[in-house]
Design a protein around this motif. Structure first.
Motif, mmCIF file in Angstrom:
data_model
loop_
_atom_site.group_PDB
_atom_site.id
_atom_site.type_symbol
_atom_site.label_atom_id
_atom_site.label_comp_id
_atom_site.label_asym_id
_atom_site.label_seq_id
_atom_site.Cartn_x
_atom_site.Cartn_y
_atom_site.Cartn_z
ATOM 1 N N GLU A 64 -7.301 -19.109 29.236
ATOM 2 C CA GLU A 64 -8.465 -18.370 29.741
ATOM 3 C C GLU A 64 -8.188 -16.875 29.736
ATOM 4 O O GLU A 64 -8.990 -16.074 29.267
ATOM 5 N N GLU A 65 -7.026 -16.500 30.268
ATOM 6 C CA GLU A 65 -6.635 -15.083 30.330
ATOM 7 C C GLU A 65 -6.392 -14.524 28.931
ATOM 8 O O GLU A 65 -6.784 -13.409 28.618
ATOM 9 N N PHE A 66 -5.715 -15.309 28.105
ATOM 10 C CA PHE A 66 -5.395 -14.881 26.742
ATOM 11 C C PHE A 66 -6.673 -14.577 25.962
ATOM 12 O O PHE A 66 -6.735 -13.602 25.214
ATOM 13 N N ASN A 67 -7.676 -15.420 26.121
ATOM 14 C CA ASN A 67 -8.926 -15.216 25.381
ATOM 15 C C ASN A 67 -9.602 -13.896 25.730
ATOM 16 O O ASN A 67 -10.322 -13.338 24.910
ATOM 17 N N LEU A 68 -9.355 -13.373 26.912
ATOM 18 C CA LEU A 68 -9.908 -12.075 27.302
ATOM 19 C C LEU A 68 -9.166 -10.931 26.608
ATOM 20 O O LEU A 68 -9.697 -9.837 26.453
ATOM 21 N N LEU A 69 -7.925 -11.198 26.201
ATOM 22 C CA LEU A 69 -7.079 -10.162 25.592
ATOM 23 C C LEU A 69 -7.030 -10.216 24.067
ATOM 24 O O LEU A 69 -6.715 -9.218 23.427
ATOM 25 N N LYS A 70 -7.276 -11.383 23.498
ATOM 26 C CA LYS A 70 -6.913 -11.594 22.088
ATOM 27 C C LYS A 70 -7.573 -10.623 21.117
ATOM 28 O O LYS A 70 -7.009 -10.319 20.083
ATOM 29 N N GLU A 71 -8.738 -10.110 21.456
ATOM 30 C CA GLU A 71 -9.406 -9.143 20.573
ATOM 31 C C GLU A 71 -8.627 -7.831 20.476
ATOM 32 O O GLU A 71 -8.786 -7.087 19.511
ATOM 33 N N ASP A 72 -7.790 -7.553 21.482
ATOM 34 C CA ASP A 72 -7.034 -6.294 21.509
ATOM 35 C C ASP A 72 -5.804 -6.317 20.598
ATOM 36 O O ASP A 72 -5.218 -5.282 20.330
ATOM 37 N N PHE A 73 -5.401 -7.508 20.160
ATOM 38 C CA PHE A 73 -4.226 -7.600 19.301
ATOM 39 C C PHE A 73 -4.612 -7.370 17.843
ATOM 40 O O PHE A 73 -5.640 -7.853 17.388
ATOM 41 N N PRO A 74 -3.762 -6.639 17.108
ATOM 42 C CA PRO A 74 -4.083 -6.327 15.711
ATOM 43 C C PRO A 74 -4.083 -7.559 14.800
ATOM 44 O O PRO A 74 -4.825 -7.626 13.845
ATOM 45 N N GLU A 75 -3.242 -8.525 15.107
ATOM 46 C CA GLU A 75 -3.126 -9.729 14.285
ATOM 47 C C GLU A 75 -3.488 -10.940 15.136
ATOM 48 O O GLU A 75 -3.352 -10.922 16.352
#
Length: 131
Positions: free
Chosen positions: A75-86
């Motif tokens: 759940e938390e990761f899905n909020l962040l994943k757009e911020d990662f380049p890959e």
């Protein structure tokens, strides 16, 4: 797929040991970081984002853990994943197949590449890292 940086997120130290041994046995050279719960791994991911460091390209994620379990981590990761380049590949790992027969799998199907039942075997490690 070739992975370089791997997070192993699991509260079971025996599982950590098995993964280390299977990587060695198969001569798989990766930078593996081990965490005992999802909260520790999430803090490290956020830190890497802030510092501009390379995130893991693979996360082996246990479901049943203290503090922050695998579902809460996702759940938390899905909020962040757009911020990662890959894109980061996530494989669920659990001691019980029951965890894979839930609505949660459907809920996170876009985040989960695959899932495996512990204990990890030589064949599983080969299928993840060498195929």
């Amino acid at each position: 797929m070739k992975f370089n940086n791997v997070f192993v997120v699991d509260d079971d130290k025996v599982h950590h040991f098995i993964i280390k041994k299977l990587l060695e046995k198969n001569n798989i050279q990766v930078n593996a970081t081990f965490f005992e719960n999802g909260d520790e791994a999430l803090k490290d991911l956020k830190s890497k984002l802030l510092k501009g460091e390379n995130p893991p390209d693979l996360i082996l994620l246990d479901i049943n853990m203290p503090v922050l379990d695998g579902w809460q981590f996702l759940e938390e990761f899905n909020l962040l994943k757009e911020d990662f380049p890959e894109e980061i590949t996530i494989c669920l790992v659990s001691s019980s197949e029951d965890y894979f027969n839930t609505d949660m799998i459907e809920l996170f199907k876009n985040s989960i590449a695959n899932y495996y039942v512990k204990p990890m075997t030589n064949d599983m490690v080969k299928s993840i890292f060498l195929e």
